[in-house]
Structure formats: C-alpha cells, structure tokens
Write an enzyme that holds these catalytic residues in place. Structure first.
Site, PDB file in Angstrom:
ATOM      1  N   SER A 144       0.835  -1.199   0.000  1.00 35.08           N
ATOM      2  CA  SER A 144       0.000   0.000   0.000  1.00 35.08           C
ATOM      3  C   SER A 144       0.868   1.248   0.000  1.00 35.08           C
ATOM      4  O   SER A 144       1.966   1.254   0.575  1.00 35.08           O
ATOM      5  CB  SER A 144      -0.865  -0.015   1.257  1.00 35.08           C
ATOM      6  OG  SER A 144      -1.468   1.241   1.467  1.00 35.08           O
ATOM      7  N   TYR A 169      -2.064  -1.557  10.982  1.00 33.94           N
ATOM      8  CA  TYR A 169      -2.316  -2.008   9.606  1.00 33.94           C
ATOM      9  C   TYR A 169      -1.141  -1.612   8.708  1.00 33.94           C
ATOM     10  O   TYR A 169      -0.585  -2.437   7.978  1.00 33.94           O
ATOM     11  CB  TYR A 169      -3.632  -1.406   9.076  1.00 33.94           C
ATOM     12  CG  TYR A 169      -3.697  -1.353   7.571  1.00 33.94           C
ATOM     13  CD1 TYR A 169      -3.969  -2.506   6.829  1.00 33.94           C
ATOM     14  CD2 TYR A 169      -3.441  -0.156   6.874  1.00 33.94           C
ATOM     15  CE1 TYR A 169      -3.978  -2.459   5.446  1.00 33.94           C
ATOM     16  CE2 TYR A 169      -3.452  -0.114   5.500  1.00 33.94           C
ATOM     17  CZ  TYR A 169      -3.721  -1.259   4.791  1.00 33.94           C
ATOM     18  OH  TYR A 169      -3.722  -1.221   3.418  1.00 33.94           O
ATOM     19  N   LYS A 173       2.004  -3.834   6.573  1.00 31.28           N
ATOM     20  CA  LYS A 173       2.370  -3.743   5.150  1.00 31.28           C
ATOM     21  C   LYS A 173       3.875  -3.485   5.026  1.00 31.28           C
ATOM     22  O   LYS A 173       4.570  -4.120   4.223  1.00 31.28           O
ATOM     23  CB  LYS A 173       1.590  -2.619   4.458  1.00 31.28           C
ATOM     24  CG  LYS A 173       0.105  -2.885   4.305  1.00 31.28           C
ATOM     25  CD  LYS A 173      -0.176  -4.053   3.380  1.00 31.28           C
ATOM     26  CE  LYS A 173      -1.651  -4.365   3.244  1.00 31.28           C
ATOM     27  NZ  LYS A 173      -1.915  -5.673   2.626  1.00 31.28           N
TER      28      LYS A 173
HETATM   29  C1  UD1 Z   1      -7.113   4.606   3.710  1.00 29.68           C
HETATM   30  C2  UD1 Z   1      -6.087   4.278   4.755  1.00 29.68           C
HETATM   31  C3  UD1 Z   1      -4.883   3.650   4.084  1.00 29.68           C
HETATM   32  C4  UD1 Z   1      -5.323   2.395   3.347  1.00 29.68           C
HETATM   33  C5  UD1 Z   1      -6.434   2.705   2.371  1.00 29.68           C
HETATM   34  C6  UD1 Z   1      -7.005   1.433   1.842  1.00 29.68           C
HETATM   35  C7  UD1 Z   1      -6.478   5.916   6.548  1.00 29.68           C
HETATM   36  C8  UD1 Z   1      -5.928   7.089   7.265  1.00 29.68           C
HETATM   37  N1  UD1 Z   1      -5.755   5.472   5.498  1.00 29.68           N
HETATM   38  O1  UD1 Z   1      -6.538   5.539   2.786  1.00 29.68           O
HETATM   39  O2  UD1 Z   1      -3.925   3.324   5.063  1.00 29.68           O
HETATM   40  O3  UD1 Z   1      -4.240   1.827   2.666  1.00 29.68           O
HETATM   41  O4  UD1 Z   1      -7.500   3.424   3.030  1.00 29.68           O
HETATM   42  O5  UD1 Z   1      -8.022   1.677   0.927  1.00 29.68           O
HETATM   43  O6  UD1 Z   1      -7.518   5.374   6.883  1.00 29.68           O
HETATM   44  N2  UD1 Z   1     -12.806  10.863   3.506  1.00 29.68           N
HETATM   45  C9  UD1 Z   1     -13.884  11.677   3.794  1.00 29.68           C
HETATM   46  N3  UD1 Z   1     -15.017  11.105   4.284  1.00 29.68           N
HETATM   47  C10 UD1 Z   1     -15.135   9.758   4.501  1.00 29.68           C
HETATM   48  C11 UD1 Z   1     -14.030   8.938   4.213  1.00 29.68           C
HETATM   49  C12 UD1 Z   1     -12.882   9.528   3.735  1.00 29.68           C
HETATM   50  O7  UD1 Z   1     -13.825  12.897   3.616  1.00 29.68           O
HETATM   51  O8  UD1 Z   1     -16.201   9.309   4.964  1.00 29.68           O
HETATM   52  C13 UD1 Z   1     -11.602  11.480   2.908  1.00 29.68           C
HETATM   53  C14 UD1 Z   1     -10.316  11.231   3.666  1.00 29.68           C
HETATM   54  O9  UD1 Z   1     -10.102  12.244   4.621  1.00 29.68           O
HETATM   55  C15 UD1 Z   1      -9.302  11.253   2.510  1.00 29.68           C
HETATM   56  C16 UD1 Z   1     -10.080  10.686   1.333  1.00 29.68           C
HETATM   57  O10 UD1 Z   1     -11.449  10.866   1.650  1.00 29.68           O
HETATM   58  O11 UD1 Z   1      -8.931  12.578   2.199  1.00 29.68           O
HETATM   59  C17 UD1 Z   1      -9.822   9.213   1.082  1.00 29.68           C
HETATM   60  O12 UD1 Z   1     -10.057   8.490   2.280  1.00 29.68           O
HETATM   61  P1  UD1 Z   1     -10.093   6.888   2.293  1.00 29.68           P
HETATM   62  O13 UD1 Z   1     -10.975   6.404   1.215  1.00 29.68           O
HETATM   63  O14 UD1 Z   1     -10.408   6.451   3.688  1.00 29.68           O
HETATM   64  O15 UD1 Z   1      -8.612   6.477   1.892  1.00 29.68           O
HETATM   65  P2  UD1 Z   1      -7.205   6.917   2.537  1.00 29.68           P
HETATM   66  O16 UD1 Z   1      -7.375   7.618   3.813  1.00 29.68           O
HETATM   67  O17 UD1 Z   1      -6.423   7.607   1.467  1.00 29.68           O
END
Ligand code: UD1
Length: 381
Positions: A144, A169, A173
């Site tokens: 990842s 997690y 990795k």
């Molecule tokens: C997350 C994990 C990462 C993992 C990946 C797997 C965290 C901090 N990181 O990545 O370690 O490898 O998933 O798929 O959890 N967001 C919102 N609202 C939501 C959900 C997310 O605004 O309900 C935003 C987050 O702040 C971020 C973006 O959407 O800016 C993507 O979030 P997400 O899909 O959870 O992925 P990552 O955080 O990049």
C-alpha cells in the site's frame, strides 16, 4: 526439488490467490482467468462473500465442463491454517502466489493490534513456509502507498523514503515488504513483487462484483456509494482546510480493474515476458540472470494513475454517475490523514509495461452500476 517457474504460457500456469473473494482479489481473479491462467482461491470469508466466487466464474465464462471447473478452485481456509495450506499445495501444481489475504481497516487495527499482526504477519509467514516446501517461490504482495506515510514529496516515486506507519495495519504492510525482501536476500530463488496500491475504487463493468464492506464503510467511495443508494444520509467530508486546491484531501484513485491488470503484468514481469531486466530503485534487488529468464529478484512498483482528485471531486463525479445530488457536510479532519498523495507511475509503465486506463468518472460509473444493482452488496437485503 525444482522451484516453480513462471517462464511458461499462462494456460500452463496455476496461481494461488489468497483473499481471492475480496474486492481487489475478485477483480484480479477475473483478469487472470481472462489471460488463460488457472486459479486456486484461498479465502476465510472473514471480510468477503463466497458469492463473489460464483460471480467470478460467471464473468469469466467458466462452464460446467470438468476442464473449465478445474480452472477455478475455491477453498474456505485461513492462511494461518498450515495443514489446510499443505493439503492445497499437495493437491494443485501451484506456480506462484498473489497474496491479498489480510485485515485492512486502519481504525480497527489500532484497537486490535494483536489480530492485525497475527493475521497479516504470522499468516504470511505460514503461507511462505508452506510455499517454500513445495518449491513455490514466486509471490506478488498486496502492499500500500501507506508505507510512504506523510510522503516526503509528490508525485511519490518508489524512491520516496518509507516512513513509520501511524497504525498497526500500515506497520504490517511495511514489515511484510521487509520480510519478503529478506526472503529473497536469504534465498535468491525467491521472486518478489511488492505492489504499492494507491486508492482502489470502482467495480467490474458487468456490475457483478464490487466492494462490499461489512458495517459502516471506512473509505470514501464505499461511503458515497451507500449515500447514493439511500442506505446512508450524508457524506462527512473530513476537513476542508488542507493546503489543496479546494481544501479537501487529495488522493490517487485507481480503477480496481486497472489495479487487477497490474497484477497480471507483475506475473509477466516475473516470467520474463515484459521489461528489460534488472529491477531498479533503492529497494530493488537484482537477481543473477537465470537461463530461463524467470528470476527477477525483488520488484517494487506503485500502482496509481498519477492524477490526484479531491474529496469534492469524487463526490461530484459520483453525482454525475448516479444522476442526483449527494448531500455532504464538512467535518473535522480525520486523525492520521494527510493532505495529498498521488503516484509517479513511470516505473510501472517502463518495467511492467502497465498503465492505468480509466478515469475518475469511469470509476464512479462502474461503482454506481455495482451499487445500484446490488444495494446490499452480495447480501439480498
Ligand atoms: C485509507 C487508509 C490507508 C489504506 C487505504 C485502503 C487511513 C488514514 N488510510 O486511505 O492506510 O491503505 O484506506 O483503501 O484510513 N474521507 C472523507 N469522508 C469519509 C471517508 C474519507 O472525507 O467518509 C476522505 C479522507 O479524509 C481522505 C479521502 O477521503 O482525504 C480518502 O479516504 P479513504 O478512502 O479512507 O482512503 P485513505 O485515507 O487515502
């Protein structure tokens, strides 16, 4: 014992896919079958559904003939179950492993570190020990972009330093990348590909397989999808004060089918069918060239698109896909989140001959097809 080689036609090659019923695993199984490989899936169904296996067969056109059926075999087993793995390696002439099986919820990993280290790390050790006993020393590992932590620079190249993960997690990795690299150092017969995924979303265009999180989704797109289909009321946007164009977090979203094809390209690379030879980069360790051309050492590749999209970009793209406005509200930043990350994809293009094809609108359109025709995922309602 002679070690298994990938320097042969896919039709003569059998791949063990751990976690093959899961989101990325199921899409990879489809791509492998379409390339002519036979597959053996091992999945404990702890975060997936056996129906995905039937759907994989359906998409790939696997018929009732014994010959067809033998191309997709499924075992419900944990990678921690050494006797079960031994029986599987005994029963099938496995040539390589694509290893997806693992727990992956960041928040849960903080609360349950023992479960995460045990499943992910110990499980991989058990898997590799059994594989080695059967001469199977070709492994593609599901890593990842989380290993880069808060990235030293963007776009992130494979040279970007790994940073201490902020949760168990991410630690698993990072540790497994190290462990698999050490396997090769100790025994150069091991071929290892570490694929660092950015943010996989979307679904197969058939709408038959897709992401099916249990409980409340942790990740953005599954959450947005459940708002679109009416299961959840509104999307929380975690922070709008990041130093990004619209203030919301920027990520490199990649279509899961593109990602799946990256795994097929990794097998081609290990089999000497693409690329020019020795891997490059500080984490890469070049193997002595072997006569069959199938020994490659350790290859490390980012799999992303190279394009960053913000949370609002994703919501608006999904609105275009589902044809309605999606309610969202700005919430505080989520602990541990970074402002932006996106990949430099040159190395995968040059060495694997792989590039992502699909854009964000296509990812959202395919996600919506899956979500709207399977509102409760693989469950009926
Ligand atoms: C997350 C994990 C990462 C993992 C990946 C797997 C965290 C901090 N990181 O990545 O370690 O490898 O998933 O798929 O959890 N967001 C919102 N609202 C939501 C959900 C997310 O605004 O309900 C935003 C987050 O702040 C971020 C973006 O959407 O800016 C993507 O979030 P997400 O899909 O959870 O992925 P990552 O955080 O990049």
């Amino acid at each position: 014992m002679t070690n298994k080689s990938l320097a042969k036609a896919p039709a003569d090659t059998c791949i063990l896919v751990t976690g093959g019923a899961g989101f990325i695993g199921s899409h990879t199984c489809v791509e492998l079958l379409e390339r002519g490989y036979s597959i053996v899936i091992v999945d404990d169904l702890s975060n997936s559904n056996a129906k995905a296996i039937d759907r994989i067969r359906e998409i790939a056109g696997i018929g009732p003939s014994a010959e067809d059926q033998a191309r997709v075999v499924f075992y419900e087993a944990s990678i921690l179950d050494e006797p079960a793995l031994e029986r599987i390696f005994e029963s099938h002439d496995i040539d390589a492993i694509i290893h997806f099986a693992g727990l992956k919820a960041v928040g849960e990993s903080v609360a349950k570190p023992l479960e995460y280290y045990w499943n992910n790390v110990a499980g991989t050790l058990v898997l590799c020990r059994v594989a080695r006993a059967y001469g199977v020393k070709n492994i593609v590992f599901s890593s990842s972009a989380t290993v880069y932590g808060e990235p030293a620079f963007v776009p992130i190249t494979e040279e970007c330093p790994k940073r201490e993960a902020t949760n168990p997690y991410g630690q698993t990795k990072s540790m497994l990348e190290r462990i698999l690299t050490d396997l090769h150092i100790g025994d150069p017969e091991w071929n290892v590909v570490l694929l660092r995924y950015f943010n996989p979303i979307g679904a197969h265009e058939s709408g038959l397989i897709g992401e099916d999180p249990k409980g409340l989704p942790n990740n953005l797109v599954p959450y947005v999808a459940q708002v679109a289909v009416g299961r959840l009321a509104s999307v929380g946007v975690f922070g709008d004060d990041y130093p990004t164009p619209d203030g919301t977090g920027v990520r490199d979203y990649i279509h899961v089918v593109d990602l799946a094809r990256g795994h097929v390209a990794a097998l081609d690379w290990m089999g000497g069918r693409v690329g020019t030879g020795a891997p490059s980069g500080p984490d890469a360790i070049a193997a002595e060239p072997a006569p069959c051309g199938s020994r490659r050492g350790v290859g490390v590749f980012n799999l992303g698109t190279g394009t960053g999209s913000s949370v609002l970009d994703v919501i608006h793209s999904y609105e275009r896909a589902c044809g309605k406005e999606l309610p969202y509200e700005i919430k505080p930043r989520r602990a541990g989140d970074i402002a932006e990350n996106y990949a430099a994809c040159d190395k995968a293009r040059e060495e694997l001959g792989w590039v992502a094809e699909y854009d964000l609108d296509r990812m959202c359109a395919d996600s919506w097809r899956w979500q709207s025709t399977n509102p409760y995922g693989y469950e009926e309602a």
